[in-house]
Scaffold this motif. Structure first.
Motif, PDB file in Angstrom:
ATOM      1  N   ASP A  40      86.812 128.179   5.788  1.00 35.46           N
ATOM      2  CA  ASP A  40      88.152 127.757   5.389  1.00 35.46           C
ATOM      3  C   ASP A  40      88.434 126.329   5.839  1.00 35.46           C
ATOM      4  O   ASP A  40      89.001 125.522   5.095  1.00 35.46           O
ATOM      5  N   LYS A  41      87.998 125.989   7.036  1.00 33.77           N
ATOM      6  CA  LYS A  41      88.203 124.639   7.547  1.00 33.77           C
ATOM      7  C   LYS A  41      87.360 123.625   6.767  1.00 33.77           C
ATOM      8  O   LYS A  41      87.806 122.518   6.475  1.00 33.77           O
ATOM      9  N   TRP A  80      88.887 122.993   3.285  1.00 32.56           N
ATOM     10  CA  TRP A  80      90.068 122.147   3.460  1.00 32.56           C
ATOM     11  C   TRP A  80      89.652 120.706   3.733  1.00 32.56           C
ATOM     12  O   TRP A  80      90.198 119.775   3.159  1.00 32.56           O
ATOM     13  N   ARG A  90      94.705 124.456   4.726  1.00 37.36           N
ATOM     14  CA  ARG A  90      93.729 125.383   5.292  1.00 37.36           C
ATOM     15  C   ARG A  90      94.163 126.825   5.040  1.00 37.36           C
ATOM     16  O   ARG A  90      93.336 127.716   4.837  1.00 37.36           O
ATOM     17  N   THR A  91      95.458 127.052   5.010  1.00 37.33           N
ATOM     18  CA  THR A  91      95.984 128.385   4.716  1.00 37.33           C
ATOM     19  C   THR A  91      95.573 128.824   3.315  1.00 37.33           C
ATOM     20  O   THR A  91      95.173 129.979   3.118  1.00 37.33           O
ATOM     21  N   ALA A 130      92.962 127.869   1.721  1.00 39.23           N
ATOM     22  CA  ALA A 130      91.524 128.124   1.771  1.00 39.23           C
ATOM     23  C   ALA A 130      91.232 129.497   2.364  1.00 39.23           C
ATOM     24  O   ALA A 130      90.405 130.253   1.831  1.00 39.23           O
ATOM     25  N   SER A 131      91.926 129.856   3.431  1.00 36.90           N
ATOM     26  CA  SER A 131      91.683 131.167   4.048  1.00 36.90           C
ATOM     27  C   SER A 131      92.188 132.295   3.151  1.00 36.90           C
ATOM     28  O   SER A 131      91.562 133.362   3.074  1.00 36.90           O
ATOM     29  N   CYS A 141      89.618 132.963   0.521  1.00 34.22           N
ATOM     30  CA  CYS A 141      88.516 133.764   1.078  1.00 34.22           C
ATOM     31  C   CYS A 141      88.906 135.245   1.141  1.00 34.22           C
ATOM     32  O   CYS A 141      88.127 136.119   0.758  1.00 34.22           O
ATOM     33  N   ALA A 192      87.033 134.171   5.895  1.00 36.48           N
ATOM     34  CA  ALA A 192      87.409 132.801   6.254  1.00 36.48           C
ATOM     35  C   ALA A 192      86.695 132.339   7.517  1.00 36.48           C
ATOM     36  O   ALA A 192      86.491 131.148   7.722  1.00 36.48           O
TER      37      ALA A 192
END
Length: 137
Positions: A10-11, A14, A22-23, A25-26, A29, A43
């Motif tokens: 996730d990081k 981003w 990043r939220t 992205a997670s 996932c 994530a």
């Protein structure tokens, strides 16, 4: 750029600017929109150089290979150096929009279409899109 040994997916997504936050992205996932070898990943999955990920973001689909680990978000020109985009040209949004959006033009000063004109325009568009769907199948 500082490289790190362990980095969460996730990081990473981003940092290379695939997702705005990043939220997001997670959440992608968690929803199964990020895949490694056809398998959904969490994530917290550790990114390794050389891995290839399939990322779905709305209608957009990307296939990316990790070429370097990037911990912090950087500008777009720098971020491109840390992944290879393997997405086929036919799947890019720009390519799709070029072929799927018919351009209808009216003569300047012709005014609003009448009800009859509107029905004819709708019939043309329906025929166009039905024809496209048959071609794709």
């Amino acid at each position: 750029m500082p490289e790190k040994e362990k980095l969460r997916i996730d990081k990473y997504l981003w940092a290379i600017r695939i997702f705005k936050t990043r939220t997001m992205a997670s959440e992608a996932c968690k929803a199964g929109r990020v895949k490694l070898n056809g398998q959904n990943i969490k994530a917290s999955h550790e990114v390794k150089v050389g891995e290839t990920y399939n990322v779905s973001k709305g209608l957009e689909r990307k296939i990316i290979t990790v070429t370097g680990l990037l911990e912090n978000r950087v500008d777009a020109k720098t971020a491109v150096n840390f992944y290879a985009d393997l997405t086929p040209n036919e799947q890019t949004p720009g390519f799709k929009s070029m072929f799927h959006a018919p351009v209808l033009r009216r003569d300047r000063g012709a005014g609003r279409p009448t009800k009859r004109d509107r029905r004819e325009i709708d019939d043309l568009q329906d025929g166009y899109f039905e024809k496209k769907k048959e071609d794709e199948e």
